[in-house]
Design a protein around this motif. Sequence first.
Motif, PDB file in Angstrom:
ATOM      1  N   MET A   1       0.863  -1.180   0.000  1.00  0.00           N
ATOM      2  CA  MET A   1       0.000   0.000   0.000  1.00  0.00           C
ATOM      3  C   MET A   1       0.898   1.228   0.000  1.00  0.00           C
ATOM      4  O   MET A   1       1.871   1.282   0.755  1.00  0.00           O
ATOM      5  CB  MET A   1      -0.867   0.041   1.265  1.00  0.00           C
ATOM      6  CG  MET A   1      -1.910  -1.036   1.350  1.00  0.00           C
ATOM      7  SD  MET A   1      -2.879  -0.739   2.862  1.00  0.00           S
ATOM      8  CE  MET A   1      -4.300  -1.751   2.498  1.00  0.00           C
TER       9      MET A   1
ATOM     10  N   ASN B   1      -1.842  -1.294  -3.849  1.00  0.00           N
ATOM     11  CA  ASN B   1      -2.922  -0.308  -3.798  1.00  0.00           C
ATOM     12  C   ASN B   1      -2.281   1.064  -3.706  1.00  0.00           C
ATOM     13  O   ASN B   1      -1.495   1.327  -2.784  1.00  0.00           O
ATOM     14  CB  ASN B   1      -3.815  -0.524  -2.567  1.00  0.00           C
ATOM     15  CG  ASN B   1      -4.602  -1.814  -2.616  1.00  0.00           C
ATOM     16  OD1 ASN B   1      -4.427  -2.621  -3.515  1.00  0.00           O
ATOM     17  ND2 ASN B   1      -5.462  -2.007  -1.640  1.00  0.00           N
TER      18      ASN B   1
ATOM     19  N   TYR C   1      -2.873   5.139  -3.386  1.00  0.00           N
ATOM     20  CA  TYR C   1      -3.904   6.034  -2.844  1.00  0.00           C
ATOM     21  C   TYR C   1      -3.723   7.438  -3.388  1.00  0.00           C
ATOM     22  O   TYR C   1      -2.668   8.048  -3.215  1.00  0.00           O
ATOM     23  CB  TYR C   1      -3.863   5.995  -1.300  1.00  0.00           C
ATOM     24  CG  TYR C   1      -4.217   4.604  -0.834  1.00  0.00           C
ATOM     25  CD1 TYR C   1      -5.544   4.242  -0.651  1.00  0.00           C
ATOM     26  CD2 TYR C   1      -3.234   3.627  -0.684  1.00  0.00           C
ATOM     27  CE1 TYR C   1      -5.885   2.939  -0.301  1.00  0.00           C
ATOM     28  CE2 TYR C   1      -3.560   2.330  -0.340  1.00  0.00           C
ATOM     29  CZ  TYR C   1      -4.886   1.993  -0.152  1.00  0.00           C
ATOM     30  OH  TYR C   1      -5.220   0.703   0.177  1.00  0.00           O
TER      31      TYR C   1
ATOM     32  N   GLU D   1     -10.056   4.435   4.180  1.00  0.00           N
ATOM     33  CA  GLU D   1     -10.001   3.582   2.987  1.00  0.00           C
ATOM     34  C   GLU D   1      -8.925   2.498   3.139  1.00  0.00           C
ATOM     35  O   GLU D   1      -9.125   1.342   2.763  1.00  0.00           O
ATOM     36  CB  GLU D   1      -9.702   4.444   1.749  1.00  0.00           C
ATOM     37  CG  GLU D   1      -9.772   3.674   0.446  1.00  0.00           C
ATOM     38  CD  GLU D   1      -9.337   4.499  -0.756  1.00  0.00           C
ATOM     39  OE1 GLU D   1      -9.204   3.897  -1.841  1.00  0.00           O
ATOM     40  OE2 GLU D   1      -9.118   5.728  -0.630  1.00  0.00           O
ATOM     41  N   MET D   2      -7.808   2.882   3.726  1.00  0.00           N
ATOM     42  CA  MET D   2      -6.712   1.926   3.876  1.00  0.00           C
ATOM     43  C   MET D   2      -7.060   0.842   4.899  1.00  0.00           C
ATOM     44  O   MET D   2      -6.750  -0.336   4.694  1.00  0.00           O
ATOM     45  CB  MET D   2      -5.417   2.662   4.227  1.00  0.00           C
ATOM     46  CG  MET D   2      -4.935   3.529   3.059  1.00  0.00           C
ATOM     47  SD  MET D   2      -3.459   4.525   3.384  1.00  0.00           S
ATOM     48  CE  MET D   2      -2.147   3.340   3.093  1.00  0.00           C
TER      49      MET D   2
ATOM     50  N   ASP E   1      -9.319  -1.567   3.186  1.00  0.00           N
ATOM     51  CA  ASP E   1      -8.569  -2.424   2.267  1.00  0.00           C
ATOM     52  C   ASP E   1      -7.751  -3.471   3.021  1.00  0.00           C
ATOM     53  O   ASP E   1      -7.612  -4.616   2.556  1.00  0.00           O
ATOM     54  CB  ASP E   1      -7.651  -1.578   1.388  1.00  0.00           C
ATOM     55  CG  ASP E   1      -8.419  -0.762   0.351  1.00  0.00           C
ATOM     56  OD1 ASP E   1      -9.619  -1.027   0.164  1.00  0.00           O
ATOM     57  OD2 ASP E   1      -7.805   0.136  -0.269  1.00  0.00           O
TER      58      ASP E   1
ATOM     59  N   THR F   1     -10.185  -6.205   4.003  1.00  0.00           N
ATOM     60  CA  THR F   1     -10.505  -7.052   2.843  1.00  0.00           C
ATOM     61  C   THR F   1      -9.379  -8.055   2.589  1.00  0.00           C
ATOM     62  O   THR F   1      -9.621  -9.265   2.434  1.00  0.00           O
ATOM     63  CB  THR F   1     -10.721  -6.189   1.596  1.00  0.00           C
ATOM     64  OG1 THR F   1     -11.814  -5.302   1.844  1.00  0.00           O
ATOM     65  CG2 THR F   1     -11.030  -7.033   0.374  1.00  0.00           C
ATOM     66  N   PHE F   2      -8.149  -7.581   2.561  1.00  0.00           N
ATOM     67  CA  PHE F   2      -7.010  -8.457   2.295  1.00  0.00           C
ATOM     68  C   PHE F   2      -6.850  -9.504   3.399  1.00  0.00           C
ATOM     69  O   PHE F   2      -6.672 -10.699   3.117  1.00  0.00           O
ATOM     70  CB  PHE F   2      -5.733  -7.604   2.168  1.00  0.00           C
ATOM     71  CG  PHE F   2      -4.466  -8.418   2.006  1.00  0.00           C
ATOM     72  CD1 PHE F   2      -4.170  -9.056   0.817  1.00  0.00           C
ATOM     73  CD2 PHE F   2      -3.567  -8.512   3.061  1.00  0.00           C
ATOM     74  CE1 PHE F   2      -2.996  -9.789   0.669  1.00  0.00           C
ATOM     75  CE2 PHE F   2      -2.386  -9.244   2.929  1.00  0.00           C
ATOM     76  CZ  PHE F   2      -2.103  -9.884   1.723  1.00  0.00           C
TER      77      PHE F   2
END
Length: 262
Positions: free
Chosen positions: A204, A231, A233, A249-250, A253, A256-257
């Motif tokens: 990220m 990802n 940003y 947002e991070m 994410d 999710t991962f």
Amino acid sequence: SQLNVVYANYGDRKLLMDVFSPIDGKQNRPAVVVVHGGGWLNGDKTKFRALTIALAEHGYVTAAIEYRLGEEAHFPAAIHDCNAAVRYLKAHSKRLGIDPNRIGAVGGSAGGHLVGLMASGFKDPQLQGNGGNAKQSSKLKAAIVMAGPLQMVTGSVAEKSRNQPTQSNSNRWLGKTVDEAPDLYRLADAYEYIDKDCPPILFMVGEFDNPPRNQPSRDRLNALSIRTGINIYKDGKHGCWNQLPWFKEMVADMDTFFQETL
């Protein structure tokens, strides 16, 4: 939350972590070790506290760890601490409500480098140290690297060590330049350790924080069919993971991962 839990001992030196658990009391949860940044020389375990709490709110047991910084002890002290933290969580998994087979890590900047090295270098006994719980493996199930360099022998860290030795954090952290101690830099090089046993690593990074930085590591992971990705940003600079609007947002994410990999 349990603050200032002693997770490793080196003689009189006690290493501390802050543990945050979801409030519903479920057992066998995934856990995430959170490793702060600060150029291997600065920072403390409270620096990523907002992130540590946010991940706990998403259902993970989280542990924000301190590690010995460069002014206290040269590398490999810091990676000994990081790996000792994983071993501690595995050894105390039942008490903490953790599934010992589902432990990941996330780190930013210098912490990102350390998380990368935790992920890829777990088989090297030189990176383990004697902080305790030696029977446990420090192997991670998944890792997230936020803007930390995985390469040390090559790439930007080595260039700075060589060309701007007085400004180089790695020279202070390892105590030598890359040309004085290539084997020591290789020991710190997460990219060099990547092999078929490496867990998935997500990268990220902010748009203005050198997204190509770890392309060689992604290429190597892809060649081994190990899950990876980046990802990027929008408008993000170094450290955007600790700032709004990027933070939310991070975290989403990361969740999710980790849901897909832990």
